[in-house]
Design an enzyme around this catalytic site. Structure first.
Site, PDB file in Angstrom:
ATOM      1  N   GLY A  40     -46.454 -43.609  17.094  1.00 28.33           N
ATOM      2  CA  GLY A  40     -46.113 -44.563  16.032  1.00 28.33           C
ATOM      3  C   GLY A  40     -45.469 -45.815  16.609  1.00 28.33           C
TER       4      GLY A  40
ATOM      5  N   ARG B  43     -52.669 -42.383  18.451  1.00 30.80           N
ATOM      6  CA  ARG B  43     -52.311 -40.981  18.723  1.00 30.80           C
ATOM      7  C   ARG B  43     -53.597 -40.358  19.272  1.00 30.80           C
ATOM      8  NH1 ARG B  43     -47.312 -40.495  16.170  1.00 30.80           N
ATOM      9  NH2 ARG B  43     -47.059 -41.578  14.188  1.00 30.80           N
TER      10      ARG B  43
ATOM     11  N   ASP C 179     -41.907 -38.178  21.398  1.00 29.31           N
ATOM     12  CA  ASP C 179     -42.057 -36.921  22.144  1.00 29.31           C
ATOM     13  C   ASP C 179     -43.512 -36.608  22.506  1.00 29.31           C
ATOM     14  OD1 ASP C 179     -42.618 -36.399  19.526  1.00 29.31           O
ATOM     15  OD2 ASP C 179     -41.280 -34.674  19.334  1.00 29.31           O
TER      16      ASP C 179
ATOM     17  N   THR D 253     -39.343 -44.858  19.118  1.00 28.82           N
ATOM     18  CA  THR D 253     -39.701 -44.232  17.835  1.00 28.82           C
ATOM     19  C   THR D 253     -38.595 -44.515  16.832  1.00 28.82           C
ATOM     20  OG1 THR D 253     -39.909 -42.131  16.642  1.00 28.82           O
ATOM     21  CG2 THR D 253     -38.787 -42.019  18.738  1.00 28.82           C
TER      22      THR D 253
ATOM     23  N   ASP E 252     -37.683 -42.511  14.674  1.00 26.55           N
ATOM     24  CA  ASP E 252     -37.105 -41.233  14.226  1.00 26.55           C
ATOM     25  C   ASP E 252     -35.786 -40.858  14.907  1.00 26.55           C
ATOM     26  OD1 ASP E 252     -39.384 -41.067  12.693  1.00 26.55           O
ATOM     27  OD2 ASP E 252     -40.432 -39.719  14.073  1.00 26.55           O
TER      28      ASP E 252
ATOM     29  N   ASP F  99     -35.306 -39.022  17.417  1.00 25.67           N
ATOM     30  CA  ASP F  99     -35.297 -37.569  17.652  1.00 25.67           C
ATOM     31  C   ASP F  99     -35.501 -37.200  19.118  1.00 25.67           C
ATOM     32  OD1 ASP F  99     -37.873 -38.506  17.725  1.00 25.67           O
ATOM     33  OD2 ASP F  99     -38.743 -36.849  16.600  1.00 25.67           O
TER      34      ASP F  99
ATOM     35  N   ARG G 226     -29.728 -44.941 -13.999  1.00 20.30           N
ATOM     36  CA  ARG G 226     -30.699 -43.938 -13.573  1.00 20.30           C
ATOM     37  C   ARG G 226     -30.255 -43.233 -12.290  1.00 20.30           C
ATOM     38  NH1 ARG G 226     -36.185 -47.538 -14.162  1.00 20.30           N
ATOM     39  NH2 ARG G 226     -36.459 -47.262 -16.399  1.00 20.30           N
TER      40      ARG G 226
ATOM     41  N   GLY H 134     -39.041 -40.005   9.200  1.00 19.54           N
ATOM     42  CA  GLY H 134     -38.303 -39.263  10.225  1.00 19.54           C
ATOM     43  C   GLY H 134     -39.034 -38.024  10.706  1.00 19.54           C
ATOM     44  N   ARG H 135     -40.198 -37.761  10.139  1.00 20.00           N
ATOM     45  CA  ARG H 135     -40.979 -36.547  10.459  1.00 20.00           C
ATOM     46  C   ARG H 135     -40.104 -35.305  10.316  1.00 20.00           C
ATOM     47  NH1 ARG H 135     -45.970 -36.547  13.075  1.00 20.00           N
ATOM     48  NH2 ARG H 135     -45.608 -38.603  13.888  1.00 20.00           N
TER      49      ARG H 135
ATOM     50  N   ARG I  63     -41.279 -48.928   9.355  1.00 19.59           N
ATOM     51  CA  ARG I  63     -41.690 -49.047  10.762  1.00 19.59           C
ATOM     52  C   ARG I  63     -41.897 -50.488  11.204  1.00 19.59           C
ATOM     53  NH1 ARG I  63     -45.570 -44.317  11.785  1.00 19.59           N
ATOM     54  NH2 ARG I  63     -47.125 -45.801  12.483  1.00 19.59           N
TER      55      ARG I  63
END
Ligand code: F6P
Length: 326
Positions: free
Chosen positions: A14, A75, A106, A129, A131, A133, A166, A174-175, A259
Protein backbone atom coordinates in the site's frame (compact mmCIF):
# COMPACT_ATOMS: atom_id res chain seq x y z
CA UNK A 1 35.52 0.52 0.73
CA UNK A 2 32.28 -1.02 -0.48
CA UNK A 3 31.82 -2.99 -3.72
CA UNK A 4 28.42 -1.36 -4.16
CA UNK A 5 28.30 0.92 -7.19
CA UNK A 6 24.65 0.76 -8.32
CA UNK A 7 21.69 0.69 -6.00
CA UNK A 8 17.98 0.41 -6.72
CA UNK A 9 15.04 1.69 -4.71
CA UNK A 10 11.41 0.58 -4.90
CA UNK A 11 8.09 1.00 -3.10
CA UNK A 12 5.77 -1.94 -2.56
CA UNK A 13 2.43 -2.79 -0.95
CA UNK A 14 0.00 0.00 0.00
CA UNK A 15 1.25 3.51 -0.78
CA UNK A 16 1.95 5.72 2.23
CA UNK A 17 2.53 9.49 2.49
CA UNK A 18 6.28 10.07 2.87
CA UNK A 19 7.37 7.30 0.50
CA UNK A 20 8.46 9.97 -2.01
CA UNK A 21 10.52 11.75 0.64
CA UNK A 22 12.27 8.44 1.35
CA UNK A 23 12.96 7.82 -2.35
CA UNK A 24 14.39 11.35 -2.66
CA UNK A 25 16.68 10.77 0.32
CA UNK A 26 17.94 7.45 -1.08
CA UNK A 27 18.67 8.93 -4.52
CA UNK A 28 20.45 12.01 -3.19
CA UNK A 29 22.48 10.16 -0.56
CA UNK A 30 23.53 7.66 -3.23
CA UNK A 31 24.60 10.52 -5.49
CA UNK A 32 26.56 12.14 -2.64
CA UNK A 33 28.50 8.88 -2.24
CA UNK A 34 29.16 8.60 -5.98
CA UNK A 35 26.74 5.72 -6.55
CA UNK A 36 24.41 5.26 -9.49
CA UNK A 37 20.79 4.99 -8.45
CA UNK A 38 17.90 3.21 -10.19
CA UNK A 39 14.17 3.19 -9.53
CA UNK A 40 12.17 -0.02 -9.86
CA UNK A 41 8.60 0.81 -10.91
CA UNK A 42 5.60 -1.04 -9.38
CA UNK A 43 7.55 -2.85 -6.67
CA UNK A 44 8.34 -6.55 -6.99
CA UNK A 45 6.04 -6.78 -10.01
CA UNK A 46 8.23 -4.24 -11.83
CA UNK A 47 11.34 -6.15 -10.79
CA UNK A 48 9.91 -9.24 -12.50
CA UNK A 49 8.91 -7.21 -15.58
CA UNK A 50 12.29 -5.45 -15.79
CA UNK A 51 10.94 -1.95 -15.16
CA UNK A 52 14.24 -0.59 -13.83
CA UNK A 53 15.20 2.97 -14.82
CA UNK A 54 17.99 5.38 -13.78
CA UNK A 55 17.03 7.99 -11.16
CA UNK A 56 19.13 11.15 -10.97
CA UNK A 57 19.05 13.79 -8.24
CA UNK A 58 16.84 16.13 -10.29
CA UNK A 59 14.35 13.32 -11.00
CA UNK A 60 13.40 13.45 -7.33
CA UNK A 61 13.04 17.25 -7.16
CA UNK A 62 9.71 18.67 -5.96
CA UNK A 63 8.45 15.34 -4.58
CA UNK A 64 9.15 15.67 -0.84
CA UNK A 65 5.65 17.15 -0.36
CA UNK A 66 3.79 14.69 -2.60
CA UNK A 67 1.64 11.82 -1.36
CA UNK A 68 1.51 8.43 -3.08
CA UNK A 69 4.68 7.13 -4.70
CA UNK A 70 6.29 8.35 -7.92
CA UNK A 71 7.71 4.82 -8.32
CA UNK A 72 4.15 3.39 -8.22
CA UNK A 73 3.43 0.27 -6.23
CA UNK A 74 1.79 -3.14 -6.39
CA UNK A 75 1.03 -6.23 -4.32
CA UNK A 76 2.84 -8.93 -6.32
CA UNK A 77 1.63 -12.53 -6.21
CA UNK A 78 4.29 -13.60 -8.73
CA UNK A 79 7.14 -12.61 -6.39
CA UNK A 80 5.80 -15.19 -3.94
CA UNK A 81 6.87 -17.89 -6.42
CA UNK A 82 10.47 -19.12 -6.94
CA UNK A 83 10.06 -18.55 -10.72
CA UNK A 84 9.03 -14.93 -10.16
CA UNK A 85 12.01 -14.26 -7.90
CA UNK A 86 14.39 -15.93 -10.40
CA UNK A 87 13.13 -13.61 -13.16
CA UNK A 88 13.50 -10.60 -10.84
CA UNK A 89 17.09 -11.61 -10.02
CA UNK A 90 17.99 -12.00 -13.70
CA UNK A 91 16.62 -8.51 -14.46
CA UNK A 92 18.52 -6.97 -11.56
CA UNK A 93 21.77 -8.66 -12.62
CA UNK A 94 21.27 -7.50 -16.22
CA UNK A 95 20.87 -3.92 -14.94
CA UNK A 96 24.00 -4.32 -12.78
CA UNK A 97 22.20 -3.64 -9.48
CA UNK A 98 24.45 -4.35 -6.47
CA UNK A 99 22.05 -3.53 -3.61
CA UNK A 100 18.46 -2.43 -2.97
CA UNK A 101 16.33 -0.32 -0.66
CA UNK A 102 12.79 -1.68 -0.22
CA UNK A 103 10.12 0.68 1.12
CA UNK A 104 6.90 -0.91 2.35
CA UNK A 105 5.18 -2.94 5.04
CA UNK A 106 5.47 -6.49 6.34
CA UNK A 107 4.65 -8.08 2.94
CA UNK A 108 7.50 -6.09 1.40
CA UNK A 109 9.89 -7.15 4.17
CA UNK A 110 8.82 -10.80 3.81
CA UNK A 111 9.65 -10.67 0.09
CA UNK A 112 13.00 -9.01 0.82
CA UNK A 113 13.87 -11.60 3.46
CA UNK A 114 13.16 -14.56 1.17
CA UNK A 115 15.06 -12.91 -1.70
CA UNK A 116 18.06 -12.17 0.56
CA UNK A 117 18.23 -15.83 1.53
CA UNK A 118 18.16 -17.02 -2.08
CA UNK A 119 20.27 -14.41 -3.89
CA UNK A 120 23.39 -12.30 -3.39
CA UNK A 121 21.89 -8.79 -3.73
CA UNK A 122 21.81 -7.08 -0.31
CA UNK A 123 18.54 -5.40 0.68
CA UNK A 124 17.63 -3.07 3.53
CA UNK A 125 14.02 -2.13 4.25
CA UNK A 126 12.30 1.08 5.30
CA UNK A 127 8.92 0.80 7.08
CA UNK A 128 6.40 2.51 4.79
CA UNK A 129 2.79 1.88 5.76
CA UNK A 130 0.01 3.91 7.34
CA UNK A 131 -0.75 0.98 9.69
CA UNK A 132 2.26 1.49 12.06
CA UNK A 133 2.33 -2.29 12.56
CA UNK A 134 6.07 -2.87 11.97
CA UNK A 135 8.36 -3.87 14.83
CA UNK A 136 11.73 -2.14 15.23
CA UNK A 137 10.45 1.39 14.77
CA UNK A 138 8.35 3.68 16.93
CA UNK A 139 6.52 4.98 13.86
CA UNK A 140 6.22 3.91 10.25
CA UNK A 141 6.39 6.34 7.32
CA UNK A 142 2.82 7.48 6.59
CA UNK A 143 1.23 6.79 9.96
CA UNK A 144 1.40 10.36 11.25
CA UNK A 145 -0.15 11.77 8.08
CA UNK A 146 -2.90 9.12 8.09
CA UNK A 147 -3.96 9.81 11.68
CA UNK A 148 -4.01 13.54 11.02
CA UNK A 149 -6.14 13.02 7.92
CA UNK A 150 -8.46 10.73 9.88
CA UNK A 151 -8.78 13.14 12.78
CA UNK A 152 -9.60 16.01 10.43
CA UNK A 153 -12.41 13.92 8.96
CA UNK A 154 -13.67 12.91 12.41
CA UNK A 155 -13.69 16.57 13.51
CA UNK A 156 -15.92 17.40 10.55
CA UNK A 157 -18.27 14.49 11.24
CA UNK A 158 -18.39 15.59 14.85
CA UNK A 159 -19.93 18.91 13.78
CA UNK A 160 -22.87 17.00 12.32
CA UNK A 161 -23.01 14.66 15.32
CA UNK A 162 -23.23 17.69 17.59
CA UNK A 163 -25.74 19.60 15.46
CA UNK A 164 -28.11 16.61 15.08
CA UNK A 165 -27.44 14.98 18.48
CA UNK A 166 -26.32 11.76 16.83
CA UNK A 167 -24.01 8.90 17.58
CA UNK A 168 -21.41 8.34 14.82
CA UNK A 169 -19.43 5.16 14.24
CA UNK A 170 -16.31 5.98 12.23
CA UNK A 171 -14.36 3.08 10.76
CA UNK A 172 -10.65 3.64 10.13
CA UNK A 173 -8.00 1.58 8.31
CA UNK A 174 -5.15 -0.42 9.81
CA UNK A 175 -5.78 -3.95 8.52
CA UNK A 176 -5.14 -6.17 11.60
CA UNK A 177 -3.67 -3.33 13.63
CA UNK A 178 -5.40 -0.85 15.93
CA UNK A 179 -2.81 1.94 15.98
CA UNK A 180 -4.74 4.26 13.67
CA UNK A 181 -7.98 3.67 15.58
CA UNK A 182 -6.34 4.15 18.99
CA UNK A 183 -4.62 7.42 18.07
CA UNK A 184 -7.64 8.69 16.20
CA UNK A 185 -9.90 7.74 19.12
CA UNK A 186 -7.75 9.49 21.70
CA UNK A 187 -7.25 12.52 19.47
CA UNK A 188 -10.95 12.91 18.79
CA UNK A 189 -12.09 12.22 22.37
CA UNK A 190 -14.17 9.26 21.21
CA UNK A 191 -16.58 7.73 23.73
CA UNK A 192 -15.48 4.24 22.78
CA UNK A 193 -12.68 2.70 20.67
CA UNK A 194 -12.81 -0.78 19.13
CA UNK A 195 -9.42 -2.36 18.35
CA UNK A 196 -8.42 -5.77 16.96
CA UNK A 197 -5.95 -6.28 19.82
CA UNK A 198 -8.32 -5.87 22.80
CA UNK A 199 -11.90 -6.95 23.20
CA UNK A 200 -14.39 -4.19 24.00
CA UNK A 201 -17.73 -5.82 24.94
CA UNK A 202 -20.84 -4.24 23.45
CA UNK A 203 -22.18 -3.79 26.99
CA UNK A 204 -19.31 -1.45 27.70
CA UNK A 205 -20.46 0.78 24.84
CA UNK A 206 -24.06 0.60 26.08
CA UNK A 207 -22.82 1.62 29.50
CA UNK A 208 -20.81 4.56 28.14
CA UNK A 209 -23.81 5.79 26.13
CA UNK A 210 -26.29 5.44 29.00
CA UNK A 211 -23.99 7.42 31.30
CA UNK A 212 -23.47 10.04 28.60
CA UNK A 213 -27.24 10.36 28.15
CA UNK A 214 -27.74 10.73 31.91
CA UNK A 215 -25.19 13.55 31.87
CA UNK A 216 -27.06 15.19 29.03
CA UNK A 217 -24.28 14.52 26.53
CA UNK A 218 -26.21 14.86 23.29
CA UNK A 219 -23.79 13.30 20.81
CA UNK A 220 -21.04 10.74 20.79
CA UNK A 221 -18.26 9.42 18.55
CA UNK A 222 -17.10 5.81 18.36
CA UNK A 223 -13.94 4.81 16.44
CA UNK A 224 -13.75 1.29 15.06
CA UNK A 225 -10.61 -0.29 13.55
CA UNK A 226 -11.43 -2.07 10.28
CA UNK A 227 -9.83 -5.26 11.67
CA UNK A 228 -11.77 -5.20 14.94
CA UNK A 229 -12.35 -8.83 15.95
CA UNK A 230 -15.95 -8.41 17.16
CA UNK A 231 -17.09 -6.78 13.92
CA UNK A 232 -16.74 -3.73 11.71
CA UNK A 233 -18.43 -0.38 12.33
CA UNK A 234 -21.68 -1.34 10.56
CA UNK A 235 -21.96 -4.61 12.48
CA UNK A 236 -21.36 -2.98 15.83
CA UNK A 237 -23.85 -0.19 15.04
CA UNK A 238 -26.50 -2.78 14.08
CA UNK A 239 -25.92 -4.80 17.24
CA UNK A 240 -26.09 -1.68 19.38
CA UNK A 241 -29.39 -0.64 17.81
CA UNK A 242 -30.91 -3.94 18.95
CA UNK A 243 -29.82 -3.29 22.54
CA UNK A 244 -30.03 0.45 23.05
CA UNK A 245 -31.84 3.21 21.17
CA UNK A 246 -30.81 6.28 23.17
CA UNK A 247 -29.16 7.84 20.11
CA UNK A 248 -29.85 8.00 16.41
CA UNK A 249 -26.74 6.38 14.95
CA UNK A 250 -24.86 6.70 11.65
CA UNK A 251 -21.83 4.93 10.21
CA UNK A 252 -18.97 6.44 8.17
CA UNK A 253 -16.13 4.43 6.65
CA UNK A 254 -13.16 6.69 5.95
CA UNK A 255 -11.38 4.29 3.56
CA UNK A 256 -8.57 5.23 1.24
CA UNK A 257 -8.71 8.97 1.90
CA UNK A 258 -6.50 8.03 4.88
CA UNK A 259 -3.70 6.87 2.57
CA UNK A 260 -3.41 9.91 0.32
CA UNK A 261 -2.38 13.52 0.60
CA UNK A 262 0.74 15.52 1.39
CA UNK A 263 2.92 13.92 4.07
CA UNK A 264 3.10 15.66 7.45
CA UNK A 265 6.39 17.23 8.49
CA UNK A 266 6.92 14.30 10.90
CA UNK A 267 6.64 11.82 8.03
CA UNK A 268 8.93 13.85 5.76
CA UNK A 269 11.62 14.00 8.45
CA UNK A 270 11.26 10.31 9.35
CA UNK A 271 11.41 9.30 5.67
CA UNK A 272 14.44 11.53 5.02
CA UNK A 273 16.33 10.11 8.00
CA UNK A 274 15.56 6.53 7.02
CA UNK A 275 16.30 7.00 3.30
CA UNK A 276 19.64 8.61 4.11
CA UNK A 277 20.53 5.89 6.64
CA UNK A 278 19.59 3.11 4.22
CA UNK A 279 22.35 4.09 1.79
CA UNK A 280 24.89 4.67 4.58
CA UNK A 281 24.09 1.25 6.07
CA UNK A 282 24.33 -0.56 2.71
CA UNK A 283 27.78 0.98 2.20
CA UNK A 284 28.78 -0.26 5.67
CA UNK A 285 27.85 -3.81 4.65
CA UNK A 286 24.42 -4.04 6.34
CA UNK A 287 21.98 -6.40 4.62
CA UNK A 288 18.72 -8.20 5.37
CA UNK A 289 17.75 -5.57 7.92
CA UNK A 290 14.77 -3.33 8.50
CA UNK A 291 15.65 0.20 9.55
CA UNK A 292 13.60 2.17 12.03
CA UNK A 293 13.83 4.99 14.54
CA UNK A 294 13.40 4.03 18.20
CA UNK A 295 13.75 6.69 20.89
CA UNK A 296 15.11 9.06 18.26
CA UNK A 297 17.98 6.70 17.33
CA UNK A 298 18.46 4.53 14.23
CA UNK A 299 17.52 0.93 14.96
CA UNK A 300 18.36 -2.13 12.83
CA UNK A 301 16.14 -5.22 13.06
CA UNK A 302 16.70 -8.41 11.03
CA UNK A 303 13.82 -8.82 8.54
CA UNK A 304 13.01 -12.18 10.08
CA UNK A 305 12.42 -10.57 13.48
CA UNK A 306 10.55 -7.58 12.06
CA UNK A 307 8.08 -9.84 10.24
CA UNK A 308 7.64 -12.48 12.93
CA UNK A 309 6.80 -10.12 15.78
CA UNK A 310 3.57 -8.24 16.22
CA UNK A 311 3.60 -4.66 17.45
CA UNK A 312 0.79 -4.04 19.94
CA UNK A 313 -0.70 -0.69 20.86
CA UNK A 314 -0.52 -0.08 24.62
CA UNK A 315 -3.61 -1.23 26.53
CA UNK A 316 -2.92 1.53 29.07
CA UNK A 317 -3.68 4.10 26.37
CA UNK A 318 -7.06 2.50 25.74
CA UNK A 319 -7.74 2.66 29.46
CA UNK A 320 -6.68 6.32 29.48
CA UNK A 321 -9.03 7.07 26.56
CA UNK A 322 -11.93 5.57 28.55
CA UNK A 323 -11.20 7.76 31.55
CA UNK A 324 -10.81 10.95 29.50
CA UNK A 325 -13.94 10.53 27.38
CA UNK A 326 -16.58 10.48 30.12
O1 F6P B 1 -1.71 -1.51 4.69
C1 F6P B 1 -2.30 -0.29 4.38
C2 F6P B 1 -3.78 -0.47 4.14
O2 F6P B 1 -4.34 0.78 3.79
C3 F6P B 1 -4.56 -1.11 5.28
O3 F6P B 1 -4.85 -0.20 6.31
C4 F6P B 1 -5.77 -1.63 4.54
O4 F6P B 1 -6.36 -2.71 5.23
C5 F6P B 1 -5.19 -2.08 3.24
O5 F6P B 1 -3.98 -1.35 3.05
C6 F6P B 1 -6.08 -1.89 2.04
O6 F6P B 1 -5.41 -2.37 0.93
P1 F6P B 1 -5.88 -2.14 -0.58
O7 F6P B 1 -5.71 -0.70 -0.89
O8 F6P B 1 -4.98 -3.02 -1.37
O9 F6P B 1 -7.32 -2.55 -0.62
Amino acid sequence: MSDIKKIAVFTSGGDAPGMNAAVRAVVRTASYHGLECYGIYRGYEGMINGRIRPLATRDVGNIIQRGGTILKTARSMRFMTAEGRQLAYENLKAAGIDAMVAIGGDGTFTGAHVFNQEYDIPIVGLPGTIDNDICGTDYTIGFDTAINTAIEAVDKIRDTADSHSRLFFVEVMGRHSGYIALHCGIGSGAGCIFLPEYDTPLDELVDVLKKANEQDKKFNMVIVAEGNASGNAMEIANRLNEKYDGYESKVTILGHMQRGGAPSCHDRVLASRLGYSAVVELLKGTRNMALGIVNDELCLTPFEEAISQTKQPKSSLLEMARILSI
